[in-house]
Design an enzyme around this catalytic site. Sequence first.
Site, PDB file in Angstrom:
ATOM      1  N   HIS A  67      -1.343   4.108 -16.269  1.00  0.00           N
ATOM      2  CA  HIS A  67      -2.811   4.142 -16.366  1.00  0.00           C
ATOM      3  C   HIS A  67      -3.271   2.849 -17.039  1.00  0.00           C
ATOM      4  O   HIS A  67      -2.870   2.577 -18.172  1.00  0.00           O
ATOM      5  CB  HIS A  67      -3.270   5.350 -17.188  1.00  0.00           C
ATOM      6  CG  HIS A  67      -2.925   6.653 -16.536  1.00  0.00           C
ATOM      7  ND1 HIS A  67      -3.775   7.289 -15.653  1.00  0.00           N
ATOM      8  CD2 HIS A  67      -1.817   7.427 -16.601  1.00  0.00           C
ATOM      9  CE1 HIS A  67      -3.196   8.411 -15.219  1.00  0.00           C
ATOM     10  NE2 HIS A  67      -2.005   8.519 -15.772  1.00  0.00           N
ATOM     11  N   ASP A 311       4.239   7.283 -17.029  1.00  0.00           N
ATOM     12  CA  ASP A 311       2.913   7.884 -17.258  1.00  0.00           C
ATOM     13  C   ASP A 311       2.272   7.226 -18.486  1.00  0.00           C
ATOM     14  O   ASP A 311       1.697   7.910 -19.348  1.00  0.00           O
ATOM     15  CB  ASP A 311       2.997   9.408 -17.429  1.00  0.00           C
ATOM     16  CG  ASP A 311       1.619  10.073 -17.235  1.00  0.00           C
ATOM     17  OD1 ASP A 311       0.652   9.361 -16.903  1.00  0.00           O
ATOM     18  OD2 ASP A 311       1.537  11.300 -17.413  1.00  0.00           O
TER      19      ASP A 311
HETATM   20  O1  DOR Z   1      -0.983  12.939 -20.362  1.00  0.00           O
HETATM   21  C1  DOR Z   1      -1.623  12.549 -19.400  1.00  0.00           C
HETATM   22  N1  DOR Z   1      -2.490  11.516 -19.504  1.00  0.00           N
HETATM   23  N2  DOR Z   1      -1.481  13.167 -18.254  1.00  0.00           N
HETATM   24  C2  DOR Z   1      -2.260  12.912 -17.202  1.00  0.00           C
HETATM   25  O2  DOR Z   1      -2.080  13.517 -16.192  1.00  0.00           O
HETATM   26  C3  DOR Z   1      -3.353  11.915 -17.300  1.00  0.00           C
HETATM   27  C4  DOR Z   1      -3.067  10.932 -18.348  1.00  0.00           C
HETATM   28  C5  DOR Z   1      -4.280  10.126 -18.717  1.00  0.00           C
HETATM   29  O3  DOR Z   1      -4.995   9.632 -17.826  1.00  0.00           O
HETATM   30  O4  DOR Z   1      -4.512   9.942 -19.923  1.00  0.00           O
HETATM   31 ZN    ZN Z   2      -0.502  13.339 -14.330  1.00  0.00          ZN
HETATM   32 ZN    ZN Z   3      -0.685  10.054 -15.274  1.00  0.00          ZN
END
Ligand code: DOR
Ligand code: ZN
Ligand code: ZN
Length: 436
Positions: A67, A311
Amino acid sequence: MRLLIRGGHVIDPDTGKDGIFDVLVENGTISRVEKELSDMGAEPGDMRVIDGRGLYVMPGFVDLHVHLRDPGQEYKETLATGGRAAARGGVTTICAMPNTRPVTDSPEMIRSQSERAKAECPVHVSFVGAVTKGQKGEELTNMAAMKREGMRCISEDGKSVMDAKLYRKAMEIAAKEDILILAHCEDGNMIKDTVIVNESDFSRGLGLSGVTNGVEDIIAARDILLAKETGARLHLCHCSTKDSVEMVRLAKEAGALVTAEVCPHHFLLSDEDIPGDDGNYKMNPPLRKREDVEALVDGLKKGIIDVIATDHAPHSEKDKEGGFRKAACGIVGLETSLSLAMTELVHKGVLTPMELVKRMSLTPSRILGVDKGSLAEGKCADLVLVDPEREFVIRKEDFVSKGKNTPFDGKKVKGMVVMTIVDGEIVYDEKEGLLK
Ligand code: DOR
Ligand code: ZN
Ligand code: ZN
């Protein structure tokens, strides 16, 4: 500038090389990988010679789950800071998830983001388009048009598309257009009035109504069945339960085009490791039971789980305040994944270094459909140099990511990224700090 990496231990699953070689990089590509090349091709001048002795020389890592928060939440991360964090972690290609503000859901956004990344980000970025407009779960995006702008995968990451009929339609189009689906599996109805923490003694102790494995497993099963029906390529994001591993195993056995990833926090920590009401242990999916962690490690070992992805989810300190009730979900991962995987998987004998590179570079590259993850002559020179024996303590102040949200601050690890090269250029050098 030519680079000669002399005497490193090349580990390359694509060519099968696992031994001491010299690597010559010219014009952004790997031009030669040979024993004692230094005696043959090395000339002074525009050549930088890098002492690779004692280091692993691996293809740069490919992280399918990152992200970047840009546009819209630049206080958490930007294309530049996220890219620098990747470089520091040995990651040379990343998939950037579409839950930005606005959501990445149009061909124009894919195009403008990709153009910006070329200028601002030191690593390669593949932008992921949303499945539905605004991630509202109502109307499909124009996937074919986004693909024409270079998009390779779609995802609704952060949630699931709960309308199975709509998701099936998305899969039909994805199958026809050969677009990969990155699936965040979470039943949106089951999480109503819950806090994202595993239902356990820990959650009960805090008086929280947590979530069970079923929240993930139900949607993983649904998505696998839809992929089988439509012929779509489905990649399950951040698997966290033992039954998701088993379902992936069965799906592969049945010939479905299903692959899966696990994140370091999920193969390393269980809900028993949560020290208290600390938002740095809150992520989605949550840390599960010890038996789930064991199944994930076993899945990685057997190759049922194809990929390690981070992630990487940077948040500000304020966003992570308020314990499990209030904190945003997610932790950073780009700058710690190699060291955690080396410590917990390689040094503990779960994976060989070769298997680790497969899970972090060659396989994700193949799943994404890019020509990376290889040190074959003629390939693009994306490389990482890793000191397998170097011990250090993870310190969040050292992160170049804007996000300092990690449960691994203070953890002692063994295995460190010492240099990262993208397209033949050094983008990170541990001794000199970040170069780009
Ligand atoms: O822990 C997470 N953070 N899981 C997700 O699916 C989204 C992500 C986020 O965008 O912060
Ligand atoms: Zn996710
Ligand atoms: Zn994610």
